[in-house]
Design a protein around this motif. Structure first.
Motif, PDB file in Angstrom:
ATOM      1  N   THR A  35       0.836  -1.205   0.000  1.00 30.57           N
ATOM      2  CA  THR A  35       0.000   0.000   0.000  1.00 30.57           C
ATOM      3  C   THR A  35       0.868   1.251   0.000  1.00 30.57           C
ATOM      4  O   THR A  35       1.945   1.254   0.598  1.00 30.57           O
ATOM      5  CB  THR A  35      -0.904  -0.018   1.259  1.00 30.57           C
ATOM      6  N   THR A  65       4.346   4.147  -3.564  1.00 25.44           N
ATOM      7  CA  THR A  65       5.336   3.262  -4.176  1.00 25.44           C
ATOM      8  C   THR A  65       4.678   1.974  -4.651  1.00 25.44           C
ATOM      9  O   THR A  65       4.856   1.542  -5.788  1.00 25.44           O
ATOM     10  CB  THR A  65       6.432   2.921  -3.158  1.00 25.44           C
ATOM     11  N   ARG A  96       2.712   4.420   7.546  1.00 18.59           N
ATOM     12  CA  ARG A  96       2.135   5.776   7.551  1.00 18.59           C
ATOM     13  C   ARG A  96       0.999   5.902   6.544  1.00 18.59           C
ATOM     14  O   ARG A  96       0.241   6.856   6.589  1.00 18.59           O
ATOM     15  CB  ARG A  96       3.205   6.838   7.277  1.00 18.59           C
TER      16      ARG A  96
HETATM   17  O1  LIG Z   1       0.879   1.823   5.248  1.00 23.41           O
HETATM   18  C1  LIG Z   1       1.537   2.047   4.248  1.00 23.41           C
HETATM   19  C2  LIG Z   1       2.800   1.378   3.902  1.00 23.41           C
HETATM   20  O2  LIG Z   1       3.557   0.999   4.996  1.00 23.41           O
HETATM   21  C3  LIG Z   1       3.635   2.146   2.904  1.00 23.41           C
HETATM   22  O3  LIG Z   1       4.529   1.230   2.374  1.00 23.41           O
HETATM   23  C4  LIG Z   1       4.431   3.287   3.473  1.00 23.41           C
HETATM   24  O4  LIG Z   1       3.582   4.205   4.118  1.00 23.41           O
HETATM   25  C5  LIG Z   1       5.221   4.035   2.363  1.00 23.41           C
HETATM   26  O5  LIG Z   1       4.349   4.697   1.537  1.00 23.41           O
HETATM   27  P1  LIG Z   1       4.836   5.501   0.255  1.00 23.41           P
HETATM   28  O6  LIG Z   1       5.270   4.516  -0.751  1.00 23.41           O
HETATM   29  O7  LIG Z   1       3.627   6.274  -0.183  1.00 23.41           O
HETATM   30  O8  LIG Z   1       5.945   6.394   0.687  1.00 23.41           O
END
Ligand SMILES: O=C[C@H](O)[C@H](O)[C@H](O)COP(=O)(O)O
Length: 216
Positions: A97, A100, A169
């Motif tokens: 999620t 990325t 997050r």
């Molecule tokens: O709960 C969300 C996941 O742990 C995500 O992998 C983490 O928040 C990183 O998100 P992003 O790819 O939007 O930086």
């Protein structure tokens, strides 16, 4: 890793009396750039050296690290050719999620549509990912039906020099950990913005989730 000195495009008008001062400014700027490159390299080196379970470095730019049997990786700008090194037809995949992971899910959808991948089953780590994957025509399942996954792909919020991660997050704290723990291999793709000296180093909120399930 290839280090390139940044171009210093300094338009300095040198007057005789200032030549010495300007030259020493230029020297200091060059020295500062060199030190920056040197220390960023040492930091990158630490990331590799200190890991107990040796990570596999797929690429430095963007930074993509694969941990085997350890909680995961992040692949924001993973290219299709890098992705297919890890994902093959017939796999059961944990779909992470976040921004990325969304990029990865999109790529998997593209590879399925072009026929480069077939017979993929995705186990999404959030409703958001489930909706995105379904819209891309990816066959979906749940852990109850597929308790063993071949690979999970996800992002992370922070990575320290020991390759410990802050994740969640994006709000998928529990599901992503359940899915990734059930996976044989986990790929986390992170860019440099996620690297911290110690967890919490980004100064952003630490994700915590309280669940009632199995609390007794
Ligand atoms: O709960 C969300 C996941 O742990 C995500 O992998 C983490 O928040 C990183 O998100 P992003 O790819 O939007 O930086």
């Amino acid at each position: 890793m290839e280090n390139k000195m940044p171009d210093l495009n300094l338009n300095l008008k040198l007057h005789d009396e200032n030549v010495h001062g300007y030259l020493s400014l230029l020297r200091n700027l060059l020295l500062a750039s060199f030190m920056l490159l040197l220390f960023s390299d040492i930091f990158c080196g630490c990331v590799i050296r200190y890991k107990l379970v040796k990570p596999e470095i797929i690429s430095w730019s963007p930074r993509i690290i694969v941990f085997h049997n350890v909680l995961c990786i992040e692949l924001k700008y993973l290219r299709s050719d890098q992705l297919v090194e890890y994902v093959s037809s017939g796999m059961v995949l944990g779909l992470g999620t976040g921004s990325t992971a969304a990029f990865v899910v999109y790529k998997i959808g593209q590879l399925l549509a072009s026929g480069q991948l077939t017979n993929i089953i995705g186990v999404p780590t959030s409703k958001r990912t489930q909706e995105q994957a379904a819209a891309l025509g990816i066959t979906l399942s749940i852990l109850g039906d597929h308790p063993k996954l071949d690979l999970a792909i996800d992002g992370a919020n922070e990575v320290d020099p020991n390759l410990n991660l802050v994740k969640g997050r994006g709000g998928a704290l529990l599901r992503e950990k359940m899915v990734e723990a059930a996976s044989n291999k986990c790929v986390v793709v992170v860019d440099d913005s996620k690297l911290v000296i110690g967890l919490g180093g980004s100064g952003l909120a630490m994700p915590v989730q309280v669940v009632q399930f199995c609390w007794k």
